[in-house]
Design a protein around this motif. Structure first.
Motif, PDB file in Angstrom:
ATOM      1  N   LYS A 160      40.718  -8.782 -29.939  1.00 48.96           N
ATOM      2  CA  LYS A 160      41.549  -7.581 -29.876  1.00 48.96           C
ATOM      3  C   LYS A 160      42.770  -7.872 -29.018  1.00 48.96           C
ATOM      4  O   LYS A 160      42.685  -8.588 -28.026  1.00 48.96           O
ATOM      5  CB  LYS A 160      40.757  -6.413 -29.284  1.00 48.96           C
ATOM      6  N   THR A 164      40.174  -4.875 -23.752  1.00 45.72           N
ATOM      7  CA  THR A 164      38.996  -4.956 -24.622  1.00 45.72           C
ATOM      8  C   THR A 164      37.810  -4.233 -24.002  1.00 45.72           C
ATOM      9  O   THR A 164      37.831  -3.806 -22.844  1.00 45.72           O
ATOM     10  CB  THR A 164      38.601  -6.419 -24.845  1.00 45.72           C
ATOM     11  N   GLU A 168      34.339  -7.753 -27.323  1.00 47.00           N
ATOM     12  CA  GLU A 168      35.656  -8.072 -27.869  1.00 47.00           C
ATOM     13  C   GLU A 168      36.327  -9.131 -26.986  1.00 47.00           C
ATOM     14  O   GLU A 168      36.230  -9.093 -25.769  1.00 47.00           O
ATOM     15  CB  GLU A 168      36.538  -6.826 -27.913  1.00 47.00           C
ATOM     16  N   GLY A 170      39.725 -10.640 -25.625  1.00 45.65           N
ATOM     17  CA  GLY A 170      41.088 -10.176 -25.428  1.00 45.65           C
ATOM     18  C   GLY A 170      42.133 -11.264 -25.616  1.00 45.65           C
ATOM     19  O   GLY A 170      41.977 -12.381 -25.128  1.00 45.65           O
TER      20      GLY A 170
END
Length: 232
Positions: A160, A164, A168, A170
């Protein structure tokens, strides 16, 4: 070989010079969408355009059974369709988020480090990429490739942009001055930090790798990557 360059910006011009220095003939230098006629019976196409034009540019070349080396990022939602088009037309397609020899070695190092670090929950991972202010897509294709390499070898489930949560990974994208490309992978714990980093000094390494890929793919059919070219 006869090489057609589709997308004749800064990268295209460097690719032009390197191609000729390596003994190839550049038969087309196109800023617009190619046609069968404008490709001038090229043996291979090197495509460095923009995210909006890439899919159509590549499709025209593959439909005319010309192998394509593509370095344009930001259009990858359509990549499966392009790969099928290469297979259906009995030709070859190779996408590289980055054609630099150093970056592709960095990709391999990144995957091996991710495997090692996956055993240690004390560390969290994060990516950072820095590029020139003219770059249209964020995160960079190279950063996405690094993220995918980590996800395939760790407990992270998706990447992402920016902040995050949960599993996820980052990616932080910075646009600054005329930076050709700097990519860093960080593993941080409460007590220390591990960092691996690749810094490009100019675009020449990207261009040389693309021409080497074009030389490699000339007599092949199928879908390939720089791992195939470099035997990684």
């Amino acid at each position: 070989m006869k090489i057609a360059i589709v997308g004749y910006g800064k990268m295209g011009k460097i690719i032009d010079g390197i191609s000729q220095n390596r003994g190839h003939e550049v038969v087309a230098r196109l800023k617009e969408t190619p046609t069968k006629e404008s490709l001038n019976n090229a043996d291979v196409v090197i495509e460095f355009s923009n995210p909006e034009a890439a899919f159509h540019n590549i499709s025209v070349c593959l439909e005319n059974q010309i192998p394509v080396i593509c370095g344009t990022t930001g259009w990858l939602d359509k990549k499966p369709a392009v790969e099928q088009l290469a297979i259906d037309n009995g030709t070859a397609f190779l996408y590289g988020s980055n054609f630099s020899l150093g970056v592709n070695l960095f990709f391999a190092l990144n995957e091996n480090l991710a495997k090692m670090m996956s055993r240690f929950n004390e560390y969290s991972c994060q990516l950072e990429e820095i590029h020139h202010i003219h770059k249209k897509d964020a995160p960079s294709g190279t950063a996405i490739s690094l993220a995918e390499g980590i996800i395939a070898n760790s407990g992270y489930e998706a990447w992402k942009l920016d902040e995050t949560k949960d599993k996820e990974l980052g990616i932080f994208a910075i646009r600054k001055d005329e930076v050709p490309g700097t990519h860093s992978v960080f593993y941080r714990s409460e007590v220390d930090e591990i960092e691996i980093k690749h810094t490009a000094y100019n675009r020449n390494g990207f261009a040389l790798g693309a021409v080497i890929a074009a030389e490699w793919i000339a007599d092949k059919k199928g879908v390939f990557s720089m791992k195939d070219v470099l035997g990684l």
